[in-house]
Write an enzyme that holds these catalytic residues in place. Structure first.
Site, short mmCIF file in Angstrom:
data_model
loop_
_atom_site.label_atom_id
_atom_site.label_comp_id
_atom_site.label_asym_id
_atom_site.label_seq_id
_atom_site.Cartn_x
_atom_site.Cartn_y
_atom_site.Cartn_z
CB SER A 279 9.69 1.78 -6.04
OG SER A 279 8.33 1.59 -5.70
CE LYS B 229 7.33 5.08 -3.74
NZ LYS B 229 8.25 4.45 -4.73
#
EC number: 3.4.21.89
Length: 228
Positions: free
Chosen positions: A53, A125
């Site tokens: 990701s 993230k």
């Protein structure tokens, strides 16, 4: 009398130099564990990247160092920073159980002292917006407070929205809006807008900024003490 003391002291020093390895080894291990605990608790903690990701900034299997001292010294997350945070709840699927209690106990112990990454309930993230800011995506353009965001870190072939329009969403106070660099392969804030916080992550759940990729060595990247 002074000569006797000198001789005794010399003999004691000689005994210390000649201590057998099976006495020295436990002492060295104990000192090493104490140092590891101090580093893990106060300075840095290692995390393993489990998914794609955050490609190509972070690769699957990379080990990253997170600066745990930063939150204690007034650090505030800012847009553009990669951060590690604890799963706010429901972002990750249940971790599979291998049924080996001994292996699990060993891993938990080594994780507790910082010699292995912790379990599977942490994510990494990039911060897109912070408390009070408004984030939205339309077409291929991500905006924060109405201004387009330039994202040079995006995975090749991805655009900022990756086919998902949303917003505007106002990030609650003491929260951050986070998205993965591999935008088309990241179940991030965009996919949790119907949950508490509206998809934003509480600042209290942040471990700290990602300071560096430390392993493998050919992936070494220094982001800086504050993750920028």
């Amino acid at each position: 009398m002074s000569v006797a003391v000198t001789e005794e002291t010399t003999q004691e020093q000689g005994w210390r130099r000649r201590r057998p390895w099976y006495v020295e080894l436990p002492v060295m291990i104990a000192v090493g564990l104490v140092v590891a605990v101090v580093i893990k608790s106060c300075l840095f903690q290692m995390f393993s990247i489990p998914s794609g990701s955050m490609e190509n900034t972070l690769q699957v299997g990379d080990r990253v160092a997170v600066n745990k001292l930063a939150p204690l010294t007034g650090w505030k997350p800012e847009p553009g920073e990669p951060v590690v945070f604890k799963d706010p709840g429901g972002w990750l699927p249940p971790a599979p159980k291998d049924g080996n209690a001994f292996t699990g106990a060993v891993h938990s112990g080594l994780s507790a002292i910082g010699l292995l990454p912790p379990g599977d309930d942490y994510l990494v993230k990039r911060v897109i917006a912070t408390g009070g800011q408004t984030v939205a995506c339309r077409g291929t353009t991500l905006t924060v407070d109405g201004q387009p965001v330039t994202e040079p870190y995006l995975h090749p072939g991805d655009d900022s929205c990756a086919g998902l329009d949303f917003g505007p969403v106002t990030v609650p106070a003491e929260h951050v809006w986070v998205e993965g660099d591999h935008r088309s392969d990241s179940a991030d804030s965009r996919y949790h807008r119907d949950e508490p916080g509206g998809g934003a992550v509480p600042v209290d759940d942040l471990v700290g900024p990602t300071t560096a990729v430390v392993w493998p060595l050919n992936h070494f990247t220094w982001f800086g003490w504050t993750g920028r």
